[in-house]
Design an enzyme around this catalytic site. Sequence first.
Site, PDB file in Angstrom:
ATOM      1  N   GLY A   1     -26.319   2.381   4.692  1.00 33.52           N
ATOM      2  CA  GLY A   1     -25.234   3.329   4.464  1.00 33.52           C
ATOM      3  C   GLY A   1     -23.958   2.559   4.216  1.00 33.52           C
ATOM      4  O   GLY A   1     -23.986   1.453   3.693  1.00 33.52           O
TER       5      GLY A   1
ATOM      6  N   CYS B   1     -20.340   0.710   0.561  1.00 34.26           N
ATOM      7  CA  CYS B   1     -20.643  -0.178  -0.567  1.00 34.26           C
ATOM      8  C   CYS B   1     -22.005   0.078  -1.185  1.00 34.26           C
ATOM      9  O   CYS B   1     -22.097   0.532  -2.318  1.00 34.26           O
ATOM     10  CB  CYS B   1     -20.534  -1.642  -0.127  1.00 34.26           C
ATOM     11  SG  CYS B   1     -18.854  -2.176   0.207  1.00 34.26           S
TER      12      CYS B   1
ATOM     13  N   ALA C   1     -37.273  -2.836   8.924  1.00 33.73           N
ATOM     14  CA  ALA C   1     -37.423  -1.409   8.629  1.00 33.73           C
ATOM     15  C   ALA C   1     -36.601  -0.588   9.608  1.00 33.73           C
ATOM     16  O   ALA C   1     -36.438  -0.954  10.771  1.00 33.73           O
ATOM     17  CB  ALA C   1     -38.887  -1.015   8.707  1.00 33.73           C
ATOM     18  N   GLY C   2     -36.079   0.517   9.131  1.00 31.42           N
ATOM     19  CA  GLY C   2     -35.263   1.359   9.993  1.00 31.42           C
ATOM     20  C   GLY C   2     -34.845   2.629   9.297  1.00 31.42           C
ATOM     21  O   GLY C   2     -35.560   3.142   8.432  1.00 31.42           O
TER      22      GLY C   2
ATOM     23  N   PHE D   1     -17.325 -10.560  -1.278  1.00 29.18           N
ATOM     24  CA  PHE D   1     -18.677 -10.451  -0.731  1.00 29.18           C
ATOM     25  C   PHE D   1     -18.619 -10.280   0.790  1.00 29.18           C
ATOM     26  O   PHE D   1     -19.333 -10.937   1.533  1.00 29.18           O
ATOM     27  CB  PHE D   1     -19.495 -11.693  -1.094  1.00 29.18           C
ATOM     28  CG  PHE D   1     -19.547 -11.973  -2.575  1.00 29.18           C
ATOM     29  CD1 PHE D   1     -20.321 -11.196  -3.417  1.00 29.18           C
ATOM     30  CD2 PHE D   1     -18.804 -13.002  -3.133  1.00 29.18           C
ATOM     31  CE1 PHE D   1     -20.371 -11.435  -4.779  1.00 29.18           C
ATOM     32  CE2 PHE D   1     -18.839 -13.261  -4.490  1.00 29.18           C
ATOM     33  CZ  PHE D   1     -19.630 -12.473  -5.321  1.00 29.18           C
TER      34      PHE D   1
ATOM     35  N   ARG E   1     -19.004  -8.774   4.501  1.00 31.08           N
ATOM     36  CA  ARG E   1     -19.878  -7.961   5.336  1.00 31.08           C
ATOM     37  C   ARG E   1     -19.044  -7.375   6.460  1.00 31.08           C
ATOM     38  O   ARG E   1     -18.367  -8.121   7.174  1.00 31.08           O
ATOM     39  CB  ARG E   1     -21.000  -8.817   5.935  1.00 31.08           C
ATOM     40  CG  ARG E   1     -21.929  -9.465   4.922  1.00 31.08           C
ATOM     41  CD  ARG E   1     -22.788 -10.521   5.610  1.00 31.08           C
ATOM     42  NE  ARG E   1     -21.952 -11.577   6.177  1.00 31.08           N
ATOM     43  CZ  ARG E   1     -22.368 -12.415   7.142  1.00 31.08           C
ATOM     44  NH1 ARG E   1     -23.575 -12.289   7.644  1.00 31.08           N
ATOM     45  NH2 ARG E   1     -21.561 -13.347   7.598  1.00 31.08           N
ATOM     46  N   GLU E   2     -19.043  -6.067   6.594  1.00 27.68           N
ATOM     47  CA  GLU E   2     -18.296  -5.459   7.687  1.00 27.68           C
ATOM     48  C   GLU E   2     -18.836  -6.008   9.005  1.00 27.68           C
ATOM     49  O   GLU E   2     -20.041  -6.122   9.211  1.00 27.68           O
ATOM     50  CB  GLU E   2     -18.409  -3.938   7.638  1.00 27.68           C
ATOM     51  CG  GLU E   2     -17.704  -3.347   6.433  1.00 27.68           C
ATOM     52  CD  GLU E   2     -17.491  -1.850   6.544  1.00 27.68           C
ATOM     53  OE1 GLU E   2     -17.322  -1.351   7.676  1.00 27.68           O
ATOM     54  OE2 GLU E   2     -17.484  -1.174   5.505  1.00 27.68           O
TER      55      GLU E   2
ATOM     56  N   ASP F   1       0.857  -1.189   0.000  1.00 28.09           N
ATOM     57  CA  ASP F   1       0.000   0.000   0.000  1.00 28.09           C
ATOM     58  C   ASP F   1       0.889   1.233   0.000  1.00 28.09           C
ATOM     59  O   ASP F   1       2.021   1.204   0.499  1.00 28.09           O
ATOM     60  CB  ASP F   1      -0.912  -0.002   1.234  1.00 28.09           C
ATOM     61  CG  ASP F   1      -2.102   0.925   1.092  1.00 28.09           C
ATOM     62  OD1 ASP F   1      -3.217   0.427   0.872  1.00 28.09           O
ATOM     63  OD2 ASP F   1      -1.918   2.159   1.195  1.00 28.09           O
TER      64      ASP F   1
ATOM     65  N   LYS G   1     -23.296   0.625  10.788  1.00 30.75           N
ATOM     66  CA  LYS G   1     -23.837  -0.646  11.262  1.00 30.75           C
ATOM     67  C   LYS G   1     -23.049  -1.059  12.490  1.00 30.75           C
ATOM     68  O   LYS G   1     -21.938  -0.556  12.728  1.00 30.75           O
ATOM     69  CB  LYS G   1     -23.731  -1.725  10.169  1.00 30.75           C
ATOM     70  CG  LYS G   1     -22.304  -2.079   9.780  1.00 30.75           C
ATOM     71  CD  LYS G   1     -22.255  -3.190   8.736  1.00 30.75           C
ATOM     72  CE  LYS G   1     -22.689  -4.520   9.317  1.00 30.75           C
ATOM     73  NZ  LYS G   1     -22.473  -5.636   8.365  1.00 30.75           N
TER      74      LYS G   1
END
Length: 437
Positions: free
Chosen positions: A261, A264, A256-257, A149, A151-152, A30, A327
């Site tokens: 965000g 991604c 629902a919420g 694929f 998920r954080e 990096d 999240k």
Amino acid sequence: MRISVIGCGYLGAVHAACMAKLGHEVVGIDVDEQKIADLSAAIAPFYEPGLTALLEEVQDTGRLSFTTDMAAAKGSGVHFICVGTPQKKGENGADMAYVDAALAALLPHLTPGDIVVGKSTVPVGTAARLADMIAQQEPSAFLVWNPEFLREGHAVADTLQPDRFVYGVSNGSEDHAAVAVLDEVYQTPLGLGTPRIVMDLPTAELVKTAANSFLATKISFINAMAELCEAAGADVTHLADAIGMDDRIGRKFLNAGVGFGGGCLPKDIRAFMARAGELGADQALTFLREVDAINMRRRTRVVELTRELCVDGLLGKRVAVLGAAFKPESDDVRDSPALSIAAQLQLQGAIVTVTDPKALRNAAQRFPELQYVQNVDIAVQNADAVLLLTEWQEYRELDPYILKESVASARILDGRNVLDPAKWREAGWQYRGLGRP
């Protein structure tokens, strides 16, 4: 195998550590010197459960190293490109500058038979362009597209035990030479039964954005139903339970919420629309505009509900916001609904205090004008309203009787519909959920 991972952000750092865990010799590369210094010291530059322990474990084996020198990629047979593709400023399309720069820096160090593996989420057609660049430099090297694929909050498990592998190769055939090499890279999870599918490059490029767009559509659908439920006096949680029993639909992601965000879903659906327009197929994805609009409208709705909850407006009212990350189990605040709502409330005159277990430092960099405290008890002190906007487990488990002793007014808006309304009302709270009577 000897592997290089180019780009050590969220995707690359996790991928490098996991490849070393699978037994490969890995070098992460990096341009960010501080990030490389942290990773070399087994310090994760972001919060991801299990990553720090994994970095320590694999670095003790000597199989994982990090550097800013791209020449370190020479000698690796497989090179993973894991750099970001953020949304362009002022546009919906994806910014490919980091992908292009990563490949340009790698090209001089390719050797015959090397495999370059794209994992970044890119607009369809990118792989063909990059393959041409590789062919000009090293005709016997191959390009494969192998979308991630992750998920954080579950990234380590999703890398070591994914639900599927996708290989995109030039001829779309399992006979392609690169397929056997990637099978060797992923030998352990494949041996445990992880399915894999081989396809052509354009289809592989579309998989991630198509999956994210479908997920975003499902989330926005139930949030649209929440709007309807509020107008009709219905309960969206019971509605979701009922339609989720249909195995053609399923209950997952029908909560629902305040909306989605992160780094991604929002940018991926916008980039998907932008690319479809470039290909002359923009009408195929016009529905995603409404998906995006519904999602953004949720934030405004929460501000409106907070104003209603406070009875006589927001000006001068003390509002405690529980959650800053987009999240739970993450410190990522990119396009966070919670932070966006907090900022809107402050702009409309509220005195806002934000708390979060992991994301306060990142949140303060994004919105320095907000007040941040680590402790929930301090955040809610003398609050006129409490907003639960990120569903961390510690917020789900709050005792309404104890919390009531700290606030000025016992009013709570459950932006994730994760609390028990009866329990909170019994404790004397004015409870308001999204899409619930």
